[in-house]
Design an enzyme around this catalytic site. Sequence first.
Site, PDB file in Angstrom:
ATOM      1  N   CYS A 187       1.046  -1.357  -0.100  1.00  0.00           N
ATOM      2  CA  CYS A 187      -0.173  -0.444   0.171  1.00  0.00           C
ATOM      3  C   CYS A 187       0.920   1.339   0.312  1.00  0.00           C
ATOM      4  O   CYS A 187       2.348   1.429   0.608  1.00  0.00           O
ATOM      5  CB  CYS A 187      -0.735  -0.720   1.514  1.00  0.00           C
ATOM      6  SG  CYS A 187      -2.223  -1.252   1.215  1.00  0.00           S
ATOM      7  N   CYS A 229      -3.127  -8.369   7.113  1.00  0.00           N
ATOM      8  CA  CYS A 229      -2.805  -7.518   5.595  1.00  0.00           C
ATOM      9  C   CYS A 229      -4.821  -7.356   5.981  1.00  0.00           C
ATOM     10  O   CYS A 229      -5.792  -8.388   5.545  1.00  0.00           O
ATOM     11  CB  CYS A 229      -2.802  -8.388   4.565  1.00  0.00           C
ATOM     12  SG  CYS A 229      -2.891  -7.157   2.855  1.00  0.00           S
ATOM     13  N   TYR A 238      -8.319  -7.945 -25.399  1.00  0.00           N
ATOM     14  CA  TYR A 238      -7.322  -8.280 -24.283  1.00  0.00           C
ATOM     15  C   TYR A 238      -9.134  -8.448 -22.782  1.00  0.00           C
ATOM     16  O   TYR A 238      -9.140  -8.051 -22.054  1.00  0.00           O
ATOM     17  CB  TYR A 238      -6.602  -6.620 -23.837  1.00  0.00           C
ATOM     18  CG  TYR A 238      -6.313  -6.254 -24.719  1.00  0.00           C
ATOM     19  CD1 TYR A 238      -4.674  -6.580 -24.745  1.00  0.00           C
ATOM     20  CD2 TYR A 238      -6.652  -5.242 -24.888  1.00  0.00           C
ATOM     21  CE1 TYR A 238      -3.952  -6.243 -25.161  1.00  0.00           C
ATOM     22  CE2 TYR A 238      -5.770  -4.744 -25.759  1.00  0.00           C
ATOM     23  CZ  TYR A 238      -4.577  -5.102 -26.083  1.00  0.00           C
ATOM     24  OH  TYR A 238      -3.287  -4.392 -27.550  1.00  0.00           O
ATOM     25  N   GLU A 272      -7.929 -12.573 -27.037  1.00  0.00           N
ATOM     26  CA  GLU A 272      -6.688 -12.338 -25.404  1.00  0.00           C
ATOM     27  C   GLU A 272      -5.664 -13.932 -25.736  1.00  0.00           C
ATOM     28  O   GLU A 272      -5.888 -14.625 -26.459  1.00  0.00           O
ATOM     29  CB  GLU A 272      -7.253 -14.056 -24.341  1.00  0.00           C
ATOM     30  CG  GLU A 272      -7.379 -13.780 -22.656  1.00  0.00           C
ATOM     31  CD  GLU A 272      -6.370 -12.959 -22.158  1.00  0.00           C
ATOM     32  OE1 GLU A 272      -6.964 -12.329 -22.598  1.00  0.00           O
ATOM     33  OE2 GLU A 272      -5.229 -13.407 -22.071  1.00  0.00           O
ATOM     34  N   ASP A 302      -9.355  -3.694 -22.636  1.00  0.00           N
ATOM     35  CA  ASP A 302      -8.049  -3.611 -21.614  1.00  0.00           C
ATOM     36  C   ASP A 302      -7.419  -3.186 -21.596  1.00  0.00           C
ATOM     37  O   ASP A 302      -7.260  -5.576 -21.302  1.00  0.00           O
ATOM     38  CB  ASP A 302     -10.132  -4.095 -20.578  1.00  0.00           C
ATOM     39  CG  ASP A 302      -9.925  -4.144 -19.023  1.00  0.00           C
ATOM     40  OD1 ASP A 302      -8.495  -3.550 -18.714  1.00  0.00           O
ATOM     41  OD2 ASP A 302     -10.044  -5.188 -18.703  1.00  0.00           O
ATOM     42  N   CYS A 313      -5.541   0.600 -16.710  1.00  0.00           N
ATOM     43  CA  CYS A 313      -5.481   0.308 -15.593  1.00  0.00           C
ATOM     44  C   CYS A 313      -3.853   1.226 -15.316  1.00  0.00           C
ATOM     45  O   CYS A 313      -2.690   1.038 -14.309  1.00  0.00           O
ATOM     46  CB  CYS A 313      -4.615  -1.145 -15.111  1.00  0.00           C
ATOM     47  SG  CYS A 313      -3.680  -1.725 -16.011  1.00  0.00           S
TER      48      CYS A 313
HETATM   49  C1  LIG Z   1      -6.317  -6.732 -17.545  1.00  0.00           C
HETATM   50  S1  LIG Z   1      -6.885  -6.940 -17.878  1.00  0.00           S
HETATM   51  C2  LIG Z   1      -7.848  -7.439 -18.791  1.00  0.00           C
HETATM   52  C3  LIG Z   1      -8.818  -8.568 -18.888  1.00  0.00           C
HETATM   53  C4  LIG Z   1     -10.806  -8.841 -18.603  1.00  0.00           C
HETATM   54  N1  LIG Z   1     -11.037  -7.440 -19.359  1.00  0.00           N
HETATM   55  C5  LIG Z   1     -11.183  -7.987 -17.260  1.00  0.00           C
HETATM   56  O1  LIG Z   1     -11.758  -7.226 -17.037  1.00  0.00           O
HETATM   57  O2  LIG Z   1     -11.200  -9.305 -16.518  1.00  0.00           O
HETATM   58  C6  LIG Z   1      -5.537  -7.793 -19.884  1.00  0.00           C
HETATM   59  C7  LIG Z   1      -5.503  -9.089 -20.268  1.00  0.00           C
HETATM   60  O3  LIG Z   1      -4.629  -8.306 -21.459  1.00  0.00           O
HETATM   61  C8  LIG Z   1      -4.122  -9.820 -22.002  1.00  0.00           C
HETATM   62  N2  LIG Z   1      -2.782  -9.541 -22.948  1.00  0.00           N
HETATM   63  C9  LIG Z   1      -1.896  -8.895 -22.280  1.00  0.00           C
HETATM   64  N3  LIG Z   1      -1.663  -8.804 -23.134  1.00  0.00           N
HETATM   65  C10 LIG Z   1      -1.671  -9.339 -24.045  1.00  0.00           C
HETATM   66  C11 LIG Z   1      -1.811  -9.643 -25.493  1.00  0.00           C
HETATM   67  N4  LIG Z   1      -0.805  -9.078 -26.506  1.00  0.00           N
HETATM   68  N5  LIG Z   1      -2.888  -9.556 -26.423  1.00  0.00           N
HETATM   69  C12 LIG Z   1      -4.011 -10.240 -26.029  1.00  0.00           C
HETATM   70  N6  LIG Z   1      -3.898 -10.508 -24.550  1.00  0.00           N
HETATM   71  C13 LIG Z   1      -3.553  -9.967 -23.648  1.00  0.00           C
HETATM   72  C14 LIG Z   1      -4.035 -10.410 -20.497  1.00  0.00           C
HETATM   73  O4  LIG Z   1      -3.536 -12.096 -19.927  1.00  0.00           O
HETATM   74  C15 LIG Z   1      -5.095  -9.950 -19.024  1.00  0.00           C
HETATM   75  O5  LIG Z   1      -5.896 -11.264 -19.338  1.00  0.00           O
END
Ligand SMILES: C[S@@+](CC[C@H](N)C(=O)[O-])C[C@H]1O[C@@H](n2cnc3c(N)ncnc32)[C@H](O)[C@@H]1O
Length: 466
Positions: free
Chosen positions: A106, A183, A327, A348, A396, A423
């Site tokens: 934190c 925690c 993603y 994904e 995302d 994020c």
């Molecule tokens: C922030 S998470 C969001 C997942 C989903 N939208 C959720 O809310 O649960 C980002 C996702 O992107 C995937 N990821 C990372 N790099 C990637 C890439 N180059 N191409 C496709 N997916 C990817 C990760 O495995 C992860 O599942």
Amino acid sequence: MNAYLAMKVTKMMKMMNKSEEQRSFLFQKNQELTLTAVDMNHQGYGVAKVDGFVVFVKGMIVEETARVKIVKIFKNYAYAILLELLTESEHRVKPVCSVYQTCGGCDLMHVSADFQKTIKYRIVAEQFTRQGLETDVISQTMAMETPLQYRNKVILPVAYAKGRVKIGFYRQNSHDIVEFDTCHVQSTLQNEIISKLKQTLDENPIYELKNVVIRESYSNHDIMIGLVVSNVDNPQLSKLTYELVKSFSEIKSIILNLNDQKTNTIFGKKDKVLYGESFLLDECLGLKFKISLRSFYQVNSEMMSVLYEQTLLAANIQRHEVVLDLYCGIGTIALLASQYAKKVYGVEQNPQAIVDAKRNAKLNDVYNSEFMCGDAKDIVDHFVKHNIKLDTIIVDPPRAGLHDHVIDIIKSSGAQKLVYVSCNPLTLAANLKSLSDIFTVESVQPVDMFGQTKHVETVVLLSRKG
Ligand SMILES: C[S@@+](CC[C@H](N)C(=O)[O-])C[C@H]1O[C@@H](n2cnc3c(N)ncnc32)[C@H](O)[C@@H]1O
């Protein structure tokens, strides 16, 4: 350096009209001085300025004055630690955690929940300003009233020292494990399981155990435990499984993961079910989700609902629309969006998450979704090649943001709406700048998924320029 001396240095610098590089020579490592924070940065540090030279102070809140010690000097800025607060912000609170100063988890527990919202709004706004983007579209941060006990997942490194097991979190920028009794961002159940793990691993050491993962479902407090080991052949693993299952009826799954590589990556590629199911079952906004050990799932279940509601609100999907969820993880957003759309595609790169996404579509009787596994930058060409018309794109991405090729394809896709869930405000703002010749930013909603930390999630709606 005392206040008087600081004043003299400032005056001297003005007189000599020193360059910034030269100015840094006026400060030395371990030098003490009195500063007032005029701002806070994206790390949650107080920002003080001495004649344009910037000093970042961990643990300092804007408008506070403190005696600090310089610990690291760069060309235009320095880092300092807080020695003594001389004036205290009205937003300062006493951290509930006893290891807050040492544990790297934190960053903002010394700040009231309400002011954390303001800080996170400012973190997003600062990145927008840096990229020359308008800030008047940014709304105040949505957050939990009391951001404690919210995490549904914890990853804990394990090590042995002097015949004792150590389980905790890494101290910031180190591999020292900081132990804790409680925690406060984890649930009571998770803390109890961690205590039991410590006790059992002290009595029956498993030196091959590198990390323990605990996941808890929000809907019914089911538990999944992941044991990441460098070698699977230790009979003590069965004993540990037995002890855990005997003590906690909530445990529905224990998974062994083999990672024999000496890297910072948590998981290896092989899993074995030691007990129960291969997944954890949870519910969000009326849908059920099965989550595998290595699949991504938002860590704050309460705020996850808020984040997805804001995403759906921004997307405003109509029945005739074809939606792309880039993603997509285990398909959470895609499957929620499928309830309003004609068709939804999810992309994904994690194969385990794609298995989950397809399984989750079946579990929820969703028949208008299609999931594809691969790197987003490669898969986006599929839509161009097959001339698939997209109406709304939801992205995302991980902290690195969007790949340039993904940005190009989004621009040429013809999609009228783009919802960007991020994020990382830094890459978000940079990507929005790159998209700004084709898209207008309509609304920006920061959502605090990570109370007590510097992190913030943001939902942005963009519309194609006419
Ligand atoms: C922030 S998470 C969001 C997942 C989903 N939208 C959720 O809310 O649960 C980002 C996702 O992107 C995937 N990821 C990372 N790099 C990637 C890439 N180059 N191409 C496709 N997916 C990817 C990760 O495995 C992860 O599942």
